[in-house]
Write an enzyme that holds these catalytic residues in place. Structure first.
Site, short mmCIF file in Angstrom:
data_model
loop_
_atom_site.label_atom_id
_atom_site.label_comp_id
_atom_site.label_asym_id
_atom_site.label_seq_id
_atom_site.Cartn_x
_atom_site.Cartn_y
_atom_site.Cartn_z
N TYR A 161 0.84 -1.21 0.00
CA TYR A 161 0.00 0.00 0.00
C TYR A 161 0.87 1.25 0.00
CZ TYR A 161 -3.76 3.18 1.62
OH TYR A 161 -4.67 4.21 1.75
N LYS A 165 0.95 4.10 -2.95
CA LYS A 165 0.59 5.49 -2.69
C LYS A 165 1.78 6.42 -2.95
CE LYS A 165 -3.71 4.82 -1.64
NZ LYS A 165 -4.77 5.34 -2.53
N1 LIG Z 1 -9.58 5.68 5.03
C1 LIG Z 1 -8.31 6.03 5.21
O1 LIG Z 1 -7.77 5.97 6.33
C2 LIG Z 1 -7.50 6.56 4.05
C3 LIG Z 1 -6.33 7.25 4.34
C4 LIG Z 1 -5.56 7.72 3.29
C5 LIG Z 1 -5.94 7.47 1.99
N2 LIG Z 1 -7.07 6.78 1.73
C6 LIG Z 1 -7.41 6.53 0.33
O2 LIG Z 1 -8.63 7.15 0.03
C7 LIG Z 1 -9.26 6.45 -1.03
C8 LIG Z 1 -10.68 6.15 -0.62
O3 LIG Z 1 -10.64 5.29 0.51
P1 LIG Z 1 -11.83 5.20 1.57
O4 LIG Z 1 -11.22 5.27 2.89
O5 LIG Z 1 -12.90 6.14 1.21
O6 LIG Z 1 -12.26 3.68 1.35
P2 LIG Z 1 -13.66 2.99 1.07
O7 LIG Z 1 -13.41 1.54 1.17
O8 LIG Z 1 -14.71 3.60 1.91
O9 LIG Z 1 -13.92 3.39 -0.46
C9 LIG Z 1 -13.13 2.86 -1.49
C10 LIG Z 1 -14.03 2.63 -2.70
O10 LIG Z 1 -13.21 2.14 -3.77
C11 LIG Z 1 -13.96 1.16 -4.45
N3 LIG Z 1 -13.11 0.23 -5.17
C12 LIG Z 1 -12.28 -0.72 -4.66
N4 LIG Z 1 -11.70 -1.40 -5.66
C13 LIG Z 1 -12.16 -0.86 -6.83
C14 LIG Z 1 -11.93 -1.14 -8.20
N5 LIG Z 1 -11.12 -2.14 -8.59
N6 LIG Z 1 -12.57 -0.38 -9.11
C15 LIG Z 1 -13.40 0.62 -8.74
N7 LIG Z 1 -13.67 0.91 -7.46
C16 LIG Z 1 -13.05 0.17 -6.51
C17 LIG Z 1 -14.76 0.44 -3.37
O11 LIG Z 1 -15.89 -0.23 -3.89
C18 LIG Z 1 -15.14 1.59 -2.44
O12 LIG Z 1 -16.41 2.13 -2.75
C19 LIG Z 1 -8.42 5.19 -1.26
O13 LIG Z 1 -7.58 5.38 -2.38
C20 LIG Z 1 -7.61 5.09 -0.01
O14 LIG Z 1 -6.40 4.41 -0.20
C21 LIG Z 1 -7.87 6.33 2.73
#
Ligand SMILES: NC(=O)c1ccc[n+]([C@@H]2O[C@H](COP(=O)([O-])OP(=O)(O)OC[C@H]3O[C@@H](n4cnc5c(N)ncnc54)[C@H](O)[C@@H]3O)[C@@H](O)[C@H]2O)c1
Length: 256
Positions: A161, A165
């Protein structure tokens, strides 16, 4: 469901395409963009949840829903082309789709590594590959890649991951240099830990250790990340950001 305090009209007349829009940060950004007046094209692997998110947007602001796997190059291209055909352009692309698993390197099989890089990094290449030419042809646009602070500082059990990123952040800088002369401004957001379904994949121990090291003392909420994405897509607020990585991260990473 919490609403944001997005300035009404900040994105009036803009068309935005958001990946990962069914859940968490992507859903919050889709709502914030809609509240700011944008027409939002929502895409996600999970079509059922996507429909619920679309229904939560202010009336008339959901400008299409696509069940889209961001690892499928041909589907990404077709979705982008269809959205441009329907709306004339895409002013802002927000890459939010992502997955998270926690596996120590010594136990990680190559398929786990490949899947992470596919969903969290190659997807950013694919959506940009097929959207940026339309933006250049239209005279400009904004790309916002949602990376992570773990791409900046690393995370235990998260080599795949963190690498994906960090890759998204490097990709953002390179593309920003390549296309800003065409009016396409490319930036990243690197949130800290945010309370979404994504972090269900982390162990309680991991979350407790992370919580203890955050200067703010708590994880964030998706609605606290979305306004940064609105800023980057807005005029004049986002006009001078190029190749930056903005950090709504509870103090987990501090830039000099
Ligand atoms: N939640 C955290 O702590 C956090 C921190 C930093 C960065 N992020 C990043 O933010 C972004 C959103 O994460 P989140 O926390 O909202 O997670 P989440 O799981 O709530 O949402 C992620 C979404 O991506 C979709 N997804 C997964 N695989 C997919 C694919 N192959 N094609 C299309 N859609 C797909 C899922 O269905 C889901 O709706 C991600 O890139 C994550 O890495 C999250």
């Amino acid at each position: 469901m919490t609403t944001t305090t997005t300035p009404a009209g900040a994105l009036a007349g803009k068309v935005a395409l958001v990946t990962g829009a069914a859940s968490g940060i992507g859903a919050a950004i889709a709502r914030a963009y809609a509240e700011a007046g944008a027409d939002v094209v929502l895409t996600d692997l999970d079509g059922d949840r996507l429909a619920r998110t679309a229904a939560s947007l202010p009336a008339g602001r959901a400008a299409g829903e696509y069940a889209l796997d961001v690892t499928d190059a041909e589907r990404v291209r077709a979705t982008v082309d269809d959205a441009v055909a329907r709306h004339g352009r895409i002013d802002a692309l927000v890459n939010c789709a992502g997955i998270l698993t926690e596996v120590p390197l010594v136990e990680m099989d190559p398929a786990t590594w490949d899947r992470m890089l596919d969903v969290d990094l190659r997807s950013v290449f694919l959506t940009c590959r097929y959207t940026v030419p339309h933006m250049i042809a239209a005279g400009g646009g904004r790309v916002i890649n949602v990376a992570s602070q773990l791409g900046q500082k690393g995370g235990e059990g998260l080599t795949h991951y963190s690498a994906a990123k960090a890759g998204a952040i490097g990709f953002t800088k390179a593309l920003a240099r390549e296309v800003s002369r065409h009016g396409v401004l490319v930036n990243a957001i690197a949130p800290g830990p945010i309370e979404t379904p994504l972090i269900d994949g982390l162990s309680p121990e991991w979350k407790a250790a992370k919580g203890a090291e955050l200067p703010l003392g708590r994880f964030g909420r998706a609605e606290e990340v979305a306004p940064t994405a609105v800023l980057l897509a807005s005029d004049p607020g986002g006009n001078l950001y190029i190749g930056q990585t903005l950090g709504p991260n509870s103090g987990d990473v501090m830039h000099s």
